[in-house]
Design a protein around this motif. Structure first.
Motif, PDB file in Angstrom:
ATOM      1  N   ASP A  31       0.116  11.389   7.010  1.00 50.72           N
ATOM      2  CA  ASP A  31      -0.837  11.019   6.100  1.00 50.72           C
ATOM      3  C   ASP A  31      -1.033  11.855   4.752  1.00 50.72           C
ATOM      4  OD1 ASP A  31      -2.517  12.701   7.184  1.00 50.72           O
ATOM      5  OD2 ASP A  31      -4.039  10.970   7.531  1.00 50.72           O
ATOM      6  N   TYR A  34      -1.744  10.207   1.618  1.00 58.59           N
ATOM      7  CA  TYR A  34      -2.678   8.850   1.778  1.00 58.59           C
ATOM      8  C   TYR A  34      -3.984   8.954   0.800  1.00 58.59           C
ATOM      9  CZ  TYR A  34      -5.761   5.205   3.255  1.00 58.59           C
ATOM     10  OH  TYR A  34      -6.578   4.190   2.982  1.00 58.59           O
ATOM     11  N   PHE A  37      -3.565   7.384  -2.696  1.00 58.86           N
ATOM     12  CA  PHE A  37      -3.195   6.077  -2.451  1.00 58.86           C
ATOM     13  C   PHE A  37      -3.650   5.249  -3.843  1.00 58.86           C
ATOM     14  CE2 PHE A  37      -3.443   1.531  -1.638  1.00 58.86           C
ATOM     15  CZ  PHE A  37      -2.406   1.169  -0.624  1.00 58.86           C
ATOM     16  N   ASN A  38      -4.923   5.415  -4.239  1.00 63.00           N
ATOM     17  CA  ASN A  38      -5.264   4.714  -5.454  1.00 63.00           C
ATOM     18  C   ASN A  38      -4.738   5.279  -6.568  1.00 63.00           C
ATOM     19  OD1 ASN A  38      -7.114   2.957  -4.002  1.00 63.00           O
ATOM     20  ND2 ASN A  38      -8.667   4.527  -3.883  1.00 63.00           N
ATOM     21  N   ASN A  62       2.954   4.368   3.009  1.00 63.16           N
ATOM     22  CA  ASN A  62       1.369   4.850   3.136  1.00 63.16           C
ATOM     23  C   ASN A  62       0.686   3.514   3.708  1.00 63.16           C
ATOM     24  OD1 ASN A  62       0.822   7.839   2.355  1.00 63.16           O
ATOM     25  ND2 ASN A  62       2.420   7.245   0.916  1.00 63.16           N
ATOM     26  N   ALA A  63       1.104   2.294   3.838  1.00 67.20           N
ATOM     27  CA  ALA A  63       0.430   1.315   4.452  1.00 67.20           C
ATOM     28  C   ALA A  63       0.031   1.762   5.815  1.00 67.20           C
ATOM     29  CB  ALA A  63       1.327  -0.087   4.322  1.00 67.20           C
ATOM     30  N   ASP A  66      -3.324   3.453   6.140  1.00 66.85           N
ATOM     31  CA  ASP A  66      -4.357   2.726   5.418  1.00 66.85           C
ATOM     32  C   ASP A  66      -5.475   2.202   6.404  1.00 66.85           C
ATOM     33  OD1 ASP A  66      -5.834   1.734   3.354  1.00 66.85           O
ATOM     34  OD2 ASP A  66      -4.741  -0.255   3.210  1.00 66.85           O
ATOM     35  N   GLU A  68      -8.417   2.964   5.654  1.00 67.67           N
ATOM     36  CA  GLU A  68      -9.697   2.431   4.622  1.00 67.67           C
ATOM     37  C   GLU A  68      -9.437   1.182   4.154  1.00 67.67           C
ATOM     38  OE1 GLU A  68     -12.549   4.429   4.345  1.00 67.67           O
ATOM     39  OE2 GLU A  68     -11.210   5.911   5.709  1.00 67.67           O
ATOM     40  N   ASN A  69      -8.165   0.475   4.278  1.00 68.15           N
ATOM     41  CA  ASN A  69      -7.964  -0.844   3.817  1.00 68.15           C
ATOM     42  C   ASN A  69      -7.748  -0.934   2.387  1.00 68.15           C
ATOM     43  OD1 ASN A  69      -7.584  -1.954   6.335  1.00 68.15           O
ATOM     44  ND2 ASN A  69      -9.789  -2.031   6.709  1.00 68.15           N
ATOM     45  N   TYR A  70      -7.496   0.136   1.566  1.00 70.24           N
ATOM     46  CA  TYR A  70      -7.373  -0.017   0.179  1.00 70.24           C
ATOM     47  C   TYR A  70      -6.034  -0.665  -0.052  1.00 70.24           C
ATOM     48  CZ  TYR A  70      -9.684   4.878   0.109  1.00 70.24           C
ATOM     49  OH  TYR A  70     -10.412   5.840   0.134  1.00 70.24           O
ATOM     50  N   PHE A  71      -5.236  -1.179   0.760  1.00 65.93           N
ATOM     51  CA  PHE A  71      -4.207  -2.051   0.353  1.00 65.93           C
ATOM     52  C   PHE A  71      -4.653  -3.649   0.110  1.00 65.93           C
ATOM     53  CE2 PHE A  71       0.525  -1.364   0.531  1.00 65.93           C
ATOM     54  CZ  PHE A  71       0.969  -2.520   0.044  1.00 65.93           C
ATOM     55  N   LYS A 104       0.630  -3.626   8.333  1.00 64.33           N
ATOM     56  CA  LYS A 104      -0.444  -4.676   8.055  1.00 64.33           C
ATOM     57  C   LYS A 104      -0.126  -5.921   8.395  1.00 64.33           C
ATOM     58  CE  LYS A 104      -3.239  -1.813   5.727  1.00 64.33           C
ATOM     59  NZ  LYS A 104      -4.499  -1.706   6.222  1.00 64.33           N
TER      60      LYS A 104
END
Length: 163
Positions: A31, A34, A37-38, A62-63, A66, A68-71, A104
């Motif tokens: 990761d 990760y 990600f943003n 990178n999902a 994840d 932190e559930n940024y996706f 996911k």
């Protein structure tokens, strides 16, 4: 962070491709990327399709990290590329959604719904069948993923009841 954006968007596409490939390769097993990600997500709607292609694949790999559930925040923007103005980018997105769905599975119904609503009429006759085939293959893989999740859940429930 700024350096990452510069390297992924630089004019020398070969260097940008090598850098993106490094990120994707390393992200398979760790990761380490990760945390950016943003930063990657901020490039989803970049004017250059090559940049979008890279970022779609980087985000997909990178999902799996994840937590932190940024996706969740970018899913709609990501799915918009199923019908990207550039057919190659649409194909990259569609194929990458297998990886997203594996990481996911809660997104799978929304992904399939997006496929069902996708208007492919804007693509040339030479590209449309390829995109349709990509959608069919990805939908099949995601449907199999749902089946696997269901079987695992059922086996877990049975095991839990026997304890």
């Amino acid at each position: 962070m700024h350096e990452i954006i510069l390297r992924l968007t630089e004019k020398d596409d070969k260097d940008a491709f090598v850098f993106a490939d490094k990120i994707i390769s390393e992200s398979q097993d760790t990761d380490v990327w990760y945390e950016y990600f943003n930063t990657f997500a901020s490039l989803l709607n970049h004017p250059k399709s090559y940049v979008r292609n890279r970022v779609l694949n980087i985000l997909a790999v990178n999902a799996q990290w994840d937590k932190e559930n940024y996706f969740d925040a970018i899913l709609d923007d990501y799915l918009a590329h199923v019908t990207d103005e550039k057919p190659i980018t649409a194909r990259q997105c569609i194929k990458a959604l297998v990886q997203v769905g594996e990481a996911k599975p809660q997104y799978i119904p929304k992904i399939i719904e997006c496929f069902n609503r996708a208007d492919l009429s804007k693509y040339k006759d030479s590209m449309r069948p390829l995109i349709e085939q990509d959608i069919a293959e990805t939908q099949k893989a995601l449907t199999e993923q749902i089946s696997i999740c269901r079987t695992v859940r059922e086996n877990f429930t049975k095991t839990k009841q026997n304890i």
